[in-house]
Motif scaffolding. Sequence first.
Motif, PDB file in Angstrom:
ATOM      1  N   ARG A   1       0.506  -1.018  -0.349  1.00  0.00           N
ATOM      2  CA  ARG A   1       0.451   0.085  -0.298  1.00  0.00           C
ATOM      3  C   ARG A   1       0.597   1.173  -0.012  1.00  0.00           C
ATOM      4  O   ARG A   1       0.608   2.665  -0.909  1.00  0.00           O
ATOM      5  CB  ARG A   1      -1.170  -0.052   0.981  1.00  0.00           C
ATOM      6  N   PRO A   2       1.861   1.410   0.944  1.00  0.00           N
ATOM      7  CA  PRO A   2       2.713   2.424   1.038  1.00  0.00           C
ATOM      8  C   PRO A   2       3.466   2.845  -0.664  1.00  0.00           C
ATOM      9  O   PRO A   2       3.256   4.360  -0.862  1.00  0.00           O
ATOM     10  CB  PRO A   2       3.582   2.591   1.838  1.00  0.00           C
ATOM     11  N   TYR A   3       3.761   1.805  -0.938  1.00  0.00           N
ATOM     12  CA  TYR A   3       4.079   2.067  -2.553  1.00  0.00           C
ATOM     13  C   TYR A   3       3.031   2.822  -3.630  1.00  0.00           C
ATOM     14  O   TYR A   3       3.341   3.380  -4.940  1.00  0.00           O
ATOM     15  CB  TYR A   3       5.371   0.507  -3.092  1.00  0.00           C
TER      16      TYR A   3
ATOM     17  N   ASN B   1       0.695   6.848  -6.947  1.00  0.00           N
ATOM     18  CA  ASN B   1      -0.780   7.219  -7.494  1.00  0.00           C
ATOM     19  C   ASN B   1      -0.030   8.053  -7.363  1.00  0.00           C
ATOM     20  O   ASN B   1      -1.014   9.742  -7.985  1.00  0.00           O
ATOM     21  CB  ASN B   1      -2.251   6.499  -6.699  1.00  0.00           C
ATOM     22  N   ALA B   2       0.274   8.576  -5.931  1.00  0.00           N
ATOM     23  CA  ALA B   2       0.420  10.693  -6.234  1.00  0.00           C
ATOM     24  C   ALA B   2       1.458  10.692  -6.765  1.00  0.00           C
ATOM     25  O   ALA B   2       0.808  12.355  -7.434  1.00  0.00           O
ATOM     26  CB  ALA B   2       1.385  10.605  -4.499  1.00  0.00           C
TER      27      ALA B   2
ATOM     28  N   ARG C   1       2.035  14.766 -12.094  1.00  0.00           N
ATOM     29  CA  ARG C   1       1.702  14.236 -13.552  1.00  0.00           C
ATOM     30  C   ARG C   1       1.330  14.948 -14.073  1.00  0.00           C
ATOM     31  O   ARG C   1       1.100  15.726 -15.308  1.00  0.00           O
ATOM     32  CB  ARG C   1       2.761  12.546 -13.925  1.00  0.00           C
ATOM     33  N   LEU C   2      -0.259  14.514 -13.831  1.00  0.00           N
ATOM     34  CA  LEU C   2      -1.470  14.817 -14.304  1.00  0.00           C
ATOM     35  C   LEU C   2      -1.823  16.308 -14.288  1.00  0.00           C
ATOM     36  O   LEU C   2      -2.060  17.583 -15.673  1.00  0.00           O
ATOM     37  CB  LEU C   2      -2.885  13.674 -14.011  1.00  0.00           C
ATOM     38  N   GLN C   3      -1.585  16.997 -12.754  1.00  0.00           N
ATOM     39  CA  GLN C   3      -1.492  18.308 -12.615  1.00  0.00           C
ATOM     40  C   GLN C   3      -0.571  19.152 -13.779  1.00  0.00           C
ATOM     41  O   GLN C   3      -0.528  19.952 -14.340  1.00  0.00           O
ATOM     42  CB  GLN C   3      -0.750  18.606 -11.331  1.00  0.00           C
ATOM     43  N   ALA C   4       0.348  18.539 -14.240  1.00  0.00           N
ATOM     44  CA  ALA C   4       1.561  19.446 -14.398  1.00  0.00           C
ATOM     45  C   ALA C   4       2.037  19.760 -15.675  1.00  0.00           C
ATOM     46  O   ALA C   4       1.788  20.396 -16.445  1.00  0.00           O
ATOM     47  CB  ALA C   4       2.979  18.648 -14.506  1.00  0.00           C
TER      48      ALA C   4
ATOM     49  N   HIS D   1      -4.373   5.304 -11.869  1.00  0.00           N
ATOM     50  CA  HIS D   1      -4.626   4.965 -10.161  1.00  0.00           C
ATOM     51  C   HIS D   1      -4.092   3.801 -10.707  1.00  0.00           C
ATOM     52  O   HIS D   1      -4.818   3.101 -11.239  1.00  0.00           O
ATOM     53  CB  HIS D   1      -5.379   5.182  -8.937  1.00  0.00           C
ATOM     54  N   MET D   2      -3.231   3.372  -9.250  1.00  0.00           N
ATOM     55  CA  MET D   2      -3.153   1.380  -9.133  1.00  0.00           C
ATOM     56  C   MET D   2      -4.033   1.349  -8.280  1.00  0.00           C
ATOM     57  O   MET D   2      -4.153   1.894  -7.462  1.00  0.00           O
ATOM     58  CB  MET D   2      -1.694   1.805  -9.256  1.00  0.00           C
ATOM     59  N   ASP D   3      -4.900  -0.274  -8.487  1.00  0.00           N
ATOM     60  CA  ASP D   3      -5.405  -0.571  -7.748  1.00  0.00           C
ATOM     61  C   ASP D   3      -4.682  -1.211  -6.490  1.00  0.00           C
ATOM     62  O   ASP D   3      -3.883  -1.919  -7.157  1.00  0.00           O
ATOM     63  CB  ASP D   3      -6.512  -1.915  -8.160  1.00  0.00           C
TER      64      ASP D   3
END
Length: 332
Positions: free
Chosen positions: A55-57, A62-63, A68-71, A92-94
């Motif tokens: 999960r942390p990875y 996803n962050a 990258r989307l915002q950029a 995002h990754m599931d």
Amino acid sequence: MKELSVTITFGMGNEAHNHDLEYRETLEHVHAREDGVVELFPYRPYRDQINELMRPYIDEYNAERDRRLQAAWDRYNAGELKTKPRKRDYKHMDYDYYSQHENDEYYNQKEKRKEPLPIFRSIILGIGDKADRKKGRITEAQAIKIFREAVADFQKDNPALHVLGAAVHLDEVGLYHCHLDFKPLYDKTAADSRGLSAGISFEEALEQCGYSPEQSIINGRDKAPIRFNGLRNKMYRNMERAMAGEGLRLQYGVSAQKEPGKDSSHNQALEDWQAIQDAARSRLENENRRLQRENDAQRRFMETVKDREGRSMLDAYEARKAAQKRGQEWSR
């Protein structure tokens, strides 16, 4: 001091085989008993544990996709891009990593074929043989205590090999043995920035733990040093220390070279020792093949169920279409 052999083999893991008492009752080589499986850790489903580890990875991945989307939007708004960014290009990754990867495969270059890529790995620890157990040269309590200490050492020594479960099977009549299941997981280097920042390669995990290729201290006939032997040799030494605490000696065969002060006449000739080890490895390899067959049977069963469900839905759809067609013909 009693001397007993130890076997340490790398094999296929099967969660149901190791922990599911109802499933184990269906196996021919298992003799059901109330305390037949001794869990060295409180058992938790591997799916839950692996998803928690990943999960942390996945959060990090996803962050980064959001960043990258915002950029991309910033560049579009600044007139640097002509087309609007699409969110589907930054998917995002599931979080159910286990379901996404439990049936992964890799291409075996040596065998020239695809093979399953296990989502977790397994080591089988064995002490003595069936005769040693039957004659009481080692007791159940001793075996459990030794395995418990060996697994604790494994956890301490190998931070990149996350232990998922460890079970001693007393409901089998052969040698005392313990199934140790673990997930290779480590932080990748900055140079390898593709996908998740987590690495899952067993070989790389061994390197992260500090192991170098070594010859086996038990079987000197290895053709070339391998990194796994570094792990296995350390586990043999840990087992030796744990056994000594129970008044037992790990039998290395002709061990005068290893312990100059020891009377090696109490041990067997090296070729006899290696023959015994070969036989023990063969038994454990047969168990690994049986576990593989069980895994394959489970996979085929699930594929059959899915196929039947798919055919049932198709038949129902065709029946509805046929009924509609008959209704249209009747209305004419």
